[in-house]
Design a protein around this motif. Sequence first.
Motif, PDB file in Angstrom:
ATOM      1  N   TRP A  91       1.506  -2.016  -0.551  1.00 36.73           N
ATOM      2  CA  TRP A  91       1.627  -1.526   0.827  1.00 36.73           C
ATOM      3  C   TRP A  91       1.219  -2.621   1.815  1.00 36.73           C
ATOM      4  N   ILE A  92       0.112  -3.296   1.543  1.00 31.35           N
ATOM      5  CA  ILE A  92      -0.367  -4.356   2.438  1.00 31.35           C
ATOM      6  C   ILE A  92       0.667  -5.482   2.537  1.00 31.35           C
ATOM      7  N   LYS A  93       1.270  -5.832   1.407  1.00 37.66           N
ATOM      8  CA  LYS A  93       2.265  -6.910   1.388  1.00 37.66           C
ATOM      9  C   LYS A  93       3.470  -6.576   2.273  1.00 37.66           C
ATOM     10  N   SER A  94       3.897  -5.306   2.244  1.00 40.24           N
ATOM     11  CA  SER A  94       5.070  -4.928   3.035  1.00 40.24           C
ATOM     12  C   SER A  94       4.726  -4.439   4.438  1.00 40.24           C
ATOM     13  N   ASN A  95       3.442  -4.331   4.761  1.00 43.43           N
ATOM     14  CA  ASN A  95       3.002  -3.870   6.091  1.00 43.43           C
ATOM     15  C   ASN A  95       1.885  -4.758   6.621  1.00 43.43           C
ATOM     16  N   PRO A  96       2.120  -6.085   6.734  1.00 36.09           N
ATOM     17  CA  PRO A  96       1.045  -6.991   7.152  1.00 36.09           C
ATOM     18  C   PRO A  96       0.512  -6.640   8.548  1.00 36.09           C
ATOM     19  N   GLY A  97      -0.803  -6.678   8.669  1.00 36.99           N
ATOM     20  CA  GLY A  97      -1.455  -6.413   9.950  1.00 36.99           C
ATOM     21  C   GLY A  97      -1.658  -4.945  10.275  1.00 36.99           C
ATOM     22  N   SER A  98      -1.047  -4.049   9.502  1.00 38.85           N
ATOM     23  CA  SER A  98      -1.222  -2.612   9.740  1.00 38.85           C
ATOM     24  C   SER A  98      -2.517  -2.132   9.106  1.00 38.85           C
ATOM     25  N   PRO A  99      -3.119  -1.094   9.695  1.00 41.81           N
ATOM     26  CA  PRO A  99      -4.340  -0.546   9.078  1.00 41.81           C
ATOM     27  C   PRO A  99      -4.046  -0.016   7.679  1.00 41.81           C
ATOM     28  N   LYS A 100      -4.999  -0.168   6.787  1.00 35.87           N
ATOM     29  CA  LYS A 100      -4.827   0.317   5.413  1.00 35.87           C
ATOM     30  C   LYS A 100      -4.767   1.850   5.410  1.00 35.87           C
ATOM     31  N   PRO A 101      -3.943   2.418   4.530  1.00 41.50           N
ATOM     32  CA  PRO A 101      -3.897   3.885   4.418  1.00 41.50           C
ATOM     33  C   PRO A 101      -5.250   4.421   3.949  1.00 41.50           C
ATOM     34  N   THR A 102      -5.638   5.548   4.494  1.00 38.45           N
ATOM     35  CA  THR A 102      -6.920   6.150   4.104  1.00 38.45           C
ATOM     36  C   THR A 102      -6.742   7.288   3.100  1.00 38.45           C
ATOM     37  N   ARG A 103      -5.519   7.776   2.926  1.00 36.09           N
ATOM     38  CA  ARG A 103      -5.290   8.854   1.953  1.00 36.09           C
ATOM     39  C   ARG A 103      -5.564   8.340   0.549  1.00 36.09           C
ATOM     40  N   LEU A 104      -6.063   9.215  -0.277  1.00 40.09           N
ATOM     41  CA  LEU A 104      -6.404   8.838  -1.648  1.00 40.09           C
ATOM     42  C   LEU A 104      -5.172   8.479  -2.461  1.00 40.09           C
ATOM     43  N   PHE A 105      -4.146   9.309  -2.398  1.00 41.81           N
ATOM     44  CA  PHE A 105      -2.998   9.113  -3.275  1.00 41.81           C
ATOM     45  C   PHE A 105      -1.903   8.316  -2.585  1.00 41.81           C
ATOM     46  N   LEU A 106      -1.527   7.204  -3.225  1.00 43.64           N
ATOM     47  CA  LEU A 106      -0.485   6.318  -2.719  1.00 43.64           C
ATOM     48  C   LEU A 106       0.661   6.288  -3.715  1.00 43.64           C
ATOM     49  N   GLY A 107       1.871   6.136  -3.181  1.00 48.12           N
ATOM     50  CA  GLY A 107       3.045   6.072  -4.035  1.00 48.12           C
ATOM     51  C   GLY A 107       3.079   4.780  -4.836  1.00 48.12           C
ATOM     52  N   SER A 108       3.525   4.854  -6.076  1.00 46.20           N
ATOM     53  CA  SER A 108       3.555   3.666  -6.927  1.00 46.20           C
ATOM     54  C   SER A 108       4.702   2.729  -6.557  1.00 46.20           C
ATOM     55  N   TYR A 109       5.738   3.236  -5.880  1.00 48.63           N
ATOM     56  CA  TYR A 109       6.891   2.407  -5.540  1.00 48.63           C
ATOM     57  C   TYR A 109       6.555   1.376  -4.455  1.00 48.63           C
ATOM     58  N   ASP A 110       5.996   1.860  -3.335  1.00 48.79           N
ATOM     59  CA  ASP A 110       5.722   0.947  -2.224  1.00 48.79           C
ATOM     60  C   ASP A 110       4.311   1.078  -1.645  1.00 48.79           C
ATOM     61  N   GLY A 111       3.489   1.913  -2.255  1.00 45.31           N
ATOM     62  CA  GLY A 111       2.112   2.072  -1.800  1.00 45.31           C
ATOM     63  C   GLY A 111       1.952   2.976  -0.594  1.00 45.31           C
ATOM     64  N   SER A 112       3.031   3.611  -0.149  1.00 50.91           N
ATOM     65  CA  SER A 112       2.937   4.513   1.000  1.00 50.91           C
ATOM     66  C   SER A 112       2.080   5.724   0.645  1.00 50.91           C
ATOM     67  N   PRO A 113       1.295   6.217   1.605  1.00 52.46           N
ATOM     68  CA  PRO A 113       0.490   7.421   1.344  1.00 52.46           C
ATOM     69  C   PRO A 113       1.391   8.598   0.987  1.00 52.46           C
ATOM     70  N   LEU A 114       0.993   9.354  -0.026  1.00 48.36           N
ATOM     71  CA  LEU A 114       1.749  10.549  -0.401  1.00 48.36           C
ATOM     72  C   LEU A 114       1.450  11.648   0.610  1.00 48.36           C
ATOM     73  N   SER A 115       2.491  12.280   1.103  1.00 52.54           N
ATOM     74  CA  SER A 115       2.318  13.359   2.076  1.00 52.54           C
ATOM     75  C   SER A 115       1.903  14.645   1.370  1.00 52.54           C
ATOM     76  N   SER A 116       1.400  15.565   2.140  1.00 52.69           N
ATOM     77  CA  SER A 116       1.038  16.879   1.582  1.00 52.69           C
ATOM     78  C   SER A 116       2.255  17.544   0.970  1.00 52.69           C
ATOM     79  N   SER A 117       3.414  17.406   1.620  1.00 56.08           N
ATOM     80  CA  SER A 117       4.622  18.052   1.087  1.00 56.08           C
ATOM     81  C   SER A 117       5.066  17.397  -0.223  1.00 56.08           C
ATOM     82  N   THR A 118       4.876  16.089  -0.372  1.00 56.27           N
ATOM     83  CA  THR A 118       5.220  15.423  -1.630  1.00 56.27           C
ATOM     84  C   THR A 118       4.343  15.943  -2.762  1.00 56.27           C
ATOM     85  N   ILE A 119       3.060  16.079  -2.497  1.00 59.81           N
ATOM     86  CA  ILE A 119       2.141  16.594  -3.519  1.00 59.81           C
ATOM     87  C   ILE A 119       2.487  18.052  -3.832  1.00 59.81           C
ATOM     88  N   TYR A 120       2.769  18.838  -2.800  1.00 65.22           N
ATOM     89  CA  TYR A 120       3.151  20.238  -3.010  1.00 65.22           C
ATOM     90  C   TYR A 120       4.416  20.324  -3.864  1.00 65.22           C
TER      91      TYR A 120
END
Length: 183
Positions: free
Chosen positions: A50-79
């Motif tokens: 995620w950091i590599k593809s989003n330089p300078g952006s704040p790090k995600p604070t959600r616990l669960f991140l997607g394995s594909y691109d490191g994006s935070p998993l949404s509540s609906s994705t987990i549901y």
Amino acid sequence: MNIGKDGRVRFMLTEGTKGGKSRLVTIPLALAEEVHRYRTGKRLWALAKWIKSNPGSPKPTRLFLGSYDGSPLSSSTIYNAWTSTRIFKGWRPHHGRHTWACYELLEALKQEAKTAGLAPAAVPVTWLESAAKTLIGIVIQPNLGHVDEETTKTYLQWLRFQLAMPAAYNEWHDFLEGRERNA
């Protein structure tokens, strides 16, 4: 966070809770260790993506991140993950809350009975109901946030069956698992 004598980890959740209220949560040590392994392993790997593809952006604070691109998993994705493959027809994630509550209550009652020098299957119904209602108030409600009177009745009925017929349930479980019980 602390570990109790019962080998369970207690910590305060302050964000992402139902109703936005802080909750004191209790989980088995093994689950806490598994989450820790995720945080210090797979999550860091996903975070690096995620950091590599989003330089300078704040790090995600959600616990669960997607394995594909490191994006935070949404509540609906987990549901959707919980509901796309049903455990049984009619399964909903909310049933997991009830399952946890029932088994947590059963284990707490067994410990209470042991402390009182009673065999769990032999406790008087009045003791069972009184102890269960107290445990619902001090163990279940703080974790789930609410338990209404109708749900309490359902939990008590389930407990009575679990404690009154343990041999039958154990034999049926063993049969389903393909095991034979030594007599």
